[in-house]
Design a protein around this motif. Sequence first.
Motif, mmCIF file in Angstrom:
data_model
loop_
_atom_site.group_PDB
_atom_site.id
_atom_site.type_symbol
_atom_site.label_atom_id
_atom_site.label_comp_id
_atom_site.label_asym_id
_atom_site.label_seq_id
_atom_site.Cartn_x
_atom_site.Cartn_y
_atom_site.Cartn_z
ATOM 1 N N TYR A 3 30.423 58.287 53.476
ATOM 2 C CA TYR A 3 30.750 58.415 52.054
ATOM 3 C C TYR A 3 29.507 58.832 51.259
ATOM 4 O O TYR A 3 29.562 59.728 50.413
ATOM 5 C CB TYR A 3 31.290 57.089 51.520
ATOM 6 C CG TYR A 3 32.657 56.724 52.021
ATOM 7 C CD1 TYR A 3 33.805 57.167 51.364
ATOM 8 C CD2 TYR A 3 32.823 55.929 53.151
ATOM 9 C CE1 TYR A 3 35.069 56.821 51.816
ATOM 10 C CE2 TYR A 3 34.085 55.582 53.610
ATOM 11 C CZ TYR A 3 35.209 56.036 52.941
ATOM 12 O OH TYR A 3 36.456 55.691 53.394
ATOM 13 N N TYR A 4 28.394 58.162 51.531
ATOM 14 C CA TYR A 4 27.174 58.438 50.779
ATOM 15 C C TYR A 4 26.582 59.802 51.158
ATOM 16 O O TYR A 4 26.012 60.495 50.306
ATOM 17 C CB TYR A 4 26.154 57.333 51.013
ATOM 18 C CG TYR A 4 26.574 55.997 50.440
ATOM 19 C CD1 TYR A 4 26.914 55.888 49.099
ATOM 20 C CD2 TYR A 4 26.641 54.859 51.243
ATOM 21 C CE1 TYR A 4 27.307 54.665 48.564
ATOM 22 C CE2 TYR A 4 27.032 53.635 50.721
ATOM 23 C CZ TYR A 4 27.365 53.546 49.381
ATOM 24 O OH TYR A 4 27.754 52.338 48.861
ATOM 25 N N ALA A 7 28.671 62.304 49.305
ATOM 26 C CA ALA A 7 28.319 62.267 47.884
ATOM 27 C C ALA A 7 26.976 62.940 47.641
ATOM 28 O O ALA A 7 26.808 63.687 46.660
ATOM 29 C CB ALA A 7 28.290 60.825 47.393
ATOM 30 N N TRP A 11 26.384 66.112 45.236
ATOM 31 C CA TRP A 11 25.493 65.982 44.074
ATOM 32 C C TRP A 11 24.306 66.929 44.171
ATOM 33 O O TRP A 11 23.754 67.337 43.144
ATOM 34 C CB TRP A 11 25.045 64.536 43.924
ATOM 35 C CG TRP A 11 26.100 63.686 43.270
ATOM 36 C CD1 TRP A 11 27.135 64.128 42.514
ATOM 37 C CD2 TRP A 11 26.230 62.266 43.328
ATOM 38 N NE1 TRP A 11 27.911 63.067 42.093
ATOM 39 C CE2 TRP A 11 27.377 61.921 42.571
ATOM 40 C CE3 TRP A 11 25.492 61.245 43.944
ATOM 41 C CZ2 TRP A 11 27.788 60.594 42.407
ATOM 42 C CZ3 TRP A 11 25.903 59.934 43.776
ATOM 43 C CH2 TRP A 11 27.040 59.611 43.027
ATOM 44 N N GLY A 41 31.650 64.086 44.218
ATOM 45 C CA GLY A 41 30.633 63.189 44.752
ATOM 46 C C GLY A 41 30.803 61.766 44.250
ATOM 47 O O GLY A 41 30.592 60.799 44.996
ATOM 48 N N PHE A 44 33.466 59.910 46.245
ATOM 49 C CA PHE A 44 32.975 59.463 47.549
ATOM 50 C C PHE A 44 32.086 58.232 47.403
ATOM 51 O O PHE A 44 32.178 57.291 48.193
ATOM 52 C CB PHE A 44 32.207 60.587 48.243
ATOM 53 C CG PHE A 44 33.080 61.521 49.017
ATOM 54 C CD1 PHE A 44 33.704 61.112 50.190
ATOM 55 C CD2 PHE A 44 33.294 62.813 48.573
ATOM 56 C CE1 PHE A 44 34.509 61.965 50.910
ATOM 57 C CE2 PHE A 44 34.107 63.677 49.281
ATOM 58 C CZ PHE A 44 34.717 63.259 50.448
ATOM 59 N N ALA A 45 31.197 58.254 46.415
ATOM 60 C CA ALA A 45 30.316 57.105 46.213
ATOM 61 C C ALA A 45 31.114 55.854 45.868
ATOM 62 O O ALA A 45 30.810 54.753 46.349
ATOM 63 C CB ALA A 45 29.304 57.413 45.109
#
Length: 402
Positions: A3-4, A7, A11, A41, A44-45
Amino acid sequence: MIYYISAGILWAGFAAQVPGLWHDWRDPLKRALCAVIFLAGFCFALGAPPTVGFLNGAIGVPNAAACVTYAALNAFSAASLVLIVHWRGADSPDHVRRISHGWLITYAVVIAGQVALFAAGDAPVERRTDFDTYYADTPFVREMIVLYLLAHLAAASTTTILCWRWTLQISGWTRRALAVLALGWLCTSAYGVVKLIAVAGRWGGQQWDPLSTRLAPMLVTVGAALTSAGYILPLLGPRIDSLVAFLRLGPLFRLVGSRSGKRHTVLSWRSLGNVELRLTHRTTAIRDGLRDVSVHFDEGVRERAYRQALSVGSSTAEAQAIGDAAMVAVAALSDPRRRAPRLDPAVLDSVALDAIAGFTGPVVGAQTLDTGQPSLIRMSRAVRAAIVEGAVRAERAHSRQA
């Protein structure tokens, strides 16, 4: 972690758009593009389990993060629809503005309804990964989940259809971008369908949670990556074309362009990233280099290389490029004092001016050397052909004998 990572990639793309957004803040297309990339993004975060736990604790309400995430997803859906409307731009500005405002108002109402339904429901047990299926039978929360999924699916399917229809009307990088977008939104639509199936399975007493907790995140990850790439491709596409052309002109530039480099302004380090400027600089240097060596062009070299290329199966266009490249290579590497046939300098000067203004090259015999960029690229590719190398070796052998 995925996820990160997703993101962060999105970003990073957003950060690359910030300078353009700063200078063109009033451009609705630019604003919508930046909003889409940023919100993708952000979703996702927010969807990462550690973020879910943090938000729940910070807000002080179990599963409040689910409500926030759903709101962000629907904001992303609205921004995507607005971006497509502005991107197509076929209608009058007022009509485009009305459609955009309509989408924004519709999804604002959906988000407000989700918040109201969450507040009316009861979800006391924190669920970081399976909130949808765990509370699929809970009054009000159930309606919130269905509302979020249907709104997201409506935006995804609508965008998929619009992108696919649009690909049939255009070409070039925009068409490639729309094809990628259609595929990305198709994956995103599949995410909504899979989630709905998992929720409906709970209503029927089935345990299809892996569809929601494993398959759906994979689909939305791929979909978000493809849609983000699709939105950025029209911006990067022309630069990619310029970069490819710049690299393909390398052999010809090293052969003749570097000879005239002293007459051109040296590019500063700030221009290193400006591919279009560097391509223009290289193309101009090549044309000037061709003008310089044109006095030594030998039509016989070109004709021999042309016929030899045809004899080994080359197409007419390929043979012409090989013939031109052989003539240029021999002229560039030969001893100027040994070249007999020369053109009148007055004719050369007038032809050189025509080459710069009209993309035509020095006259050789009854033909003209085409110095348009596509022809230069074909000639540059032909510089490394065996026939051209053979012509150069023959010229060198002739020079040594003389």
